[in-house]
Design a protein around this motif. Sequence first.
Motif, mmCIF file in Angstrom:
data_model
loop_
_atom_site.group_PDB
_atom_site.id
_atom_site.type_symbol
_atom_site.label_atom_id
_atom_site.label_comp_id
_atom_site.label_asym_id
_atom_site.label_seq_id
_atom_site.Cartn_x
_atom_site.Cartn_y
_atom_site.Cartn_z
ATOM 1 N N VAL A 83 44.771 51.961 34.196
ATOM 2 C CA VAL A 83 43.939 51.277 33.206
ATOM 3 C C VAL A 83 42.702 52.103 32.902
ATOM 4 C CG1 VAL A 83 44.694 48.943 33.814
ATOM 5 C CG2 VAL A 83 42.647 49.893 34.882
ATOM 6 N N HIS A 84 42.215 51.945 31.674
ATOM 7 C CA HIS A 84 40.967 52.558 31.227
ATOM 8 C C HIS A 84 40.069 51.396 30.807
ATOM 9 C CE1 HIS A 84 38.864 54.870 27.724
ATOM 10 N NE2 HIS A 84 38.040 54.664 28.737
ATOM 11 N N VAL A 85 38.921 51.274 31.486
ATOM 12 C CA VAL A 85 37.967 50.206 31.217
ATOM 13 C C VAL A 85 36.617 50.840 30.905
ATOM 14 C CG1 VAL A 85 36.822 48.158 32.162
ATOM 15 C CG2 VAL A 85 39.186 48.668 32.823
ATOM 16 N N ALA A 86 35.930 50.327 29.901
ATOM 17 C CA ALA A 86 34.581 50.802 29.566
ATOM 18 C C ALA A 86 33.567 49.777 30.041
ATOM 19 C CB ALA A 86 34.447 51.026 28.067
ATOM 20 N N LEU A 87 32.491 50.266 30.677
ATOM 21 C CA LEU A 87 31.343 49.440 31.047
ATOM 22 C C LEU A 87 30.245 49.753 30.040
ATOM 23 C CD1 LEU A 87 29.834 47.494 32.930
ATOM 24 C CD2 LEU A 87 29.291 49.464 34.377
ATOM 25 N N LEU A 88 29.804 48.731 29.298
ATOM 26 C CA LEU A 88 28.842 48.905 28.216
ATOM 27 C C LEU A 88 27.529 48.217 28.558
ATOM 28 C CD1 LEU A 88 31.426 47.882 25.501
ATOM 29 C CD2 LEU A 88 30.821 50.215 26.134
ATOM 30 N N HIS A 89 26.399 48.909 28.251
ATOM 31 C CA HIS A 89 25.076 48.337 28.490
ATOM 32 C C HIS A 89 24.048 49.094 27.664
ATOM 33 C CE1 HIS A 89 21.723 46.459 30.506
ATOM 34 N NE2 HIS A 89 21.263 47.623 30.904
ATOM 35 N N GLN A 90 23.309 48.373 26.838
ATOM 36 C CA GLN A 90 22.229 48.930 26.024
ATOM 37 C C GLN A 90 22.633 50.199 25.279
ATOM 38 O OE1 GLN A 90 18.932 49.348 28.733
ATOM 39 N NE2 GLN A 90 18.432 47.182 28.599
ATOM 40 N N GLY A 91 23.765 50.148 24.604
ATOM 41 C CA GLY A 91 24.214 51.280 23.813
ATOM 42 C C GLY A 91 24.843 52.409 24.617
ATOM 43 N N ARG A 92 24.901 52.262 25.912
ATOM 44 C CA ARG A 92 25.533 53.275 26.752
ATOM 45 C C ARG A 92 26.917 52.815 27.156
ATOM 46 N NH1 ARG A 92 20.776 55.236 30.836
ATOM 47 N NH2 ARG A 92 19.527 56.246 29.243
ATOM 48 N N ARG A 93 27.736 53.793 27.457
ATOM 49 C CA ARG A 93 29.117 53.513 27.812
ATOM 50 C C ARG A 93 29.497 54.378 28.998
ATOM 51 N NH1 ARG A 93 34.094 52.735 24.506
ATOM 52 N NH2 ARG A 93 35.760 53.713 25.673
ATOM 53 N N GLU A 94 30.164 53.760 29.957
ATOM 54 C CA GLU A 94 30.721 54.513 31.078
ATOM 55 C C GLU A 94 32.208 54.200 31.149
ATOM 56 O OE1 GLU A 94 30.242 55.296 35.840
ATOM 57 O OE2 GLU A 94 28.743 54.114 34.805
ATOM 58 N N ASP A 95 33.031 55.238 31.090
ATOM 59 C CA ASP A 95 34.477 55.075 31.152
ATOM 60 C C ASP A 95 34.937 55.099 32.601
ATOM 61 O OD1 ASP A 95 34.369 56.986 28.268
ATOM 62 O OD2 ASP A 95 35.180 54.961 28.310
ATOM 63 N N LEU A 96 35.762 54.128 32.947
ATOM 64 C CA LEU A 96 36.266 53.975 34.307
ATOM 65 C C LEU A 96 37.783 53.894 34.273
ATOM 66 C CD1 LEU A 96 33.787 51.094 35.176
ATOM 67 C CD2 LEU A 96 33.520 53.495 35.830
ATOM 68 N N THR A 97 38.429 54.414 35.299
ATOM 69 C CA THR A 97 39.880 54.306 35.397
ATOM 70 C C THR A 97 40.251 53.722 36.751
ATOM 71 O OG1 THR A 97 40.147 56.540 36.286
ATOM 72 C CG2 THR A 97 40.336 56.278 33.891
ATOM 73 N N GLY A 98 41.359 53.032 36.765
ATOM 74 C CA GLY A 98 41.882 52.471 38.004
ATOM 75 C C GLY A 98 43.398 52.471 37.946
ATOM 76 N N SER A 99 44.001 52.395 39.111
ATOM 77 C CA SER A 99 45.461 52.396 39.154
ATOM 78 C C SER A 99 45.941 51.652 40.388
ATOM 79 C CB SER A 99 45.988 53.832 39.185
ATOM 80 O OG SER A 99 45.525 54.482 40.358
ATOM 81 N N THR A 100 47.190 51.286 40.332
ATOM 82 C CA THR A 100 47.861 50.707 41.490
ATOM 83 C C THR A 100 49.365 50.886 41.307
ATOM 84 O OG1 THR A 100 47.948 48.788 42.955
ATOM 85 C CG2 THR A 100 48.025 48.334 40.610
ATOM 86 N N PHE A 101 50.067 51.002 42.410
ATOM 87 C CA PHE A 101 51.518 51.173 42.362
ATOM 88 C C PHE A 101 52.217 49.846 42.100
ATOM 89 C CE2 PHE A 101 50.485 55.016 44.834
ATOM 90 C CZ PHE A 101 51.171 55.941 44.060
ATOM 91 N N LEU A 102 53.336 49.920 41.402
ATOM 92 C CA LEU A 102 54.145 48.730 41.140
ATOM 93 C C LEU A 102 54.903 48.297 42.395
ATOM 94 C CD1 LEU A 102 55.549 49.666 37.630
ATOM 95 C CD2 LEU A 102 53.846 47.945 38.165
ATOM 96 N N ALA A 103 55.698 49.175 42.933
ATOM 97 C CA ALA A 103 56.424 48.971 44.201
ATOM 98 C C ALA A 103 56.948 47.552 44.400
ATOM 99 C CB ALA A 103 55.538 49.379 45.379
ATOM 100 N N GLY A 104 57.673 47.025 43.415
ATOM 101 C CA GLY A 104 58.308 45.721 43.563
ATOM 102 C C GLY A 104 57.362 44.538 43.525
ATOM 103 N N ARG A 105 56.120 44.751 43.097
ATOM 104 C CA ARG A 105 55.136 43.671 43.050
ATOM 105 C C ARG A 105 55.148 42.992 41.685
ATOM 106 N NH1 ARG A 105 50.279 46.853 44.156
ATOM 107 N NH2 ARG A 105 49.164 44.903 44.179
ATOM 108 N N HIS A 106 54.571 41.823 41.607
ATOM 109 C CA HIS A 106 54.541 41.061 40.353
ATOM 110 C C HIS A 106 53.593 41.718 39.348
ATOM 111 C CE1 HIS A 106 54.238 37.817 37.505
ATOM 112 N NE2 HIS A 106 55.294 37.274 38.099
ATOM 113 N N PRO A 107 53.999 41.817 38.081
ATOM 114 C CA PRO A 107 53.166 42.445 37.056
ATOM 115 C C PRO A 107 51.779 41.806 36.899
ATOM 116 C CG PRO A 107 55.374 42.093 36.214
ATOM 117 C CD PRO A 107 55.320 41.438 37.563
ATOM 118 N N LEU A 108 51.663 40.510 37.126
ATOM 119 C CA LEU A 108 50.350 39.861 37.032
ATOM 120 C C LEU A 108 49.394 40.422 38.068
ATOM 121 C CD1 LEU A 108 51.423 36.136 36.616
ATOM 122 C CD2 LEU A 108 50.345 37.574 34.877
ATOM 123 N N GLU A 109 49.862 40.509 39.276
ATOM 124 C CA GLU A 109 49.048 41.019 40.387
ATOM 125 C C GLU A 109 48.658 42.474 40.133
ATOM 126 O OE1 GLU A 109 50.605 42.253 44.626
ATOM 127 O OE2 GLU A 109 50.474 40.078 44.476
#
Length: 144
Positions: A83-109
Amino acid sequence: MQGRIQLQGVRLRREREERKVVAELAWENQMVSGEAREGGASTFRLAALATVEAMNRLLPEGYRLSLEGIEVIHLRQNDAILVHVALLHQGRREDLTGSTFLAGRHPLEVGAEAVLDAVQRRVEGVLGGQEPVRGGDAKDRLGL
C-alpha cells in the motif's frame, strides 16, 4: 511511552448492491471505526480504505491520511499486498508504504494490516505530539 495502535477487527457486510467494510482500531483508551463502500472495489482496497478512515478519526485536527494505491505483488512463493499512503498536514505530504504477506489469510485482515504497517510509527508519533510531517523528498531527508 505511548501504546501501539491495535487492529480490533475488520468486517464485511452486504448492503443492497454494495459491500461495506468496517475497520475497528484501538489506541490508548480510544476505540474508533472507519468504513468504506465501493461496489466494484477489491476486498483488499475496501479494508485499506476503512482502516485509513479509522486512522483519520484518531489523528489531531489538520492531519489526514489518504490511500494512494494498493497492489498485489507476486513474489516467488508468497504473494503480498503493498500500500501507498500519504500523510498530509499544512500543505506538506509524506509518502508512506506498507506491506504484508497474503499466506492464506483473509483479504480484509491483510488490507488493514498493510495500512497499519505503512503508518503505525508516523501516526503514533503524531498522536504522541512528537513528530511533525517532514518536508522535502527522500534525498533531502537522507542528505543526498
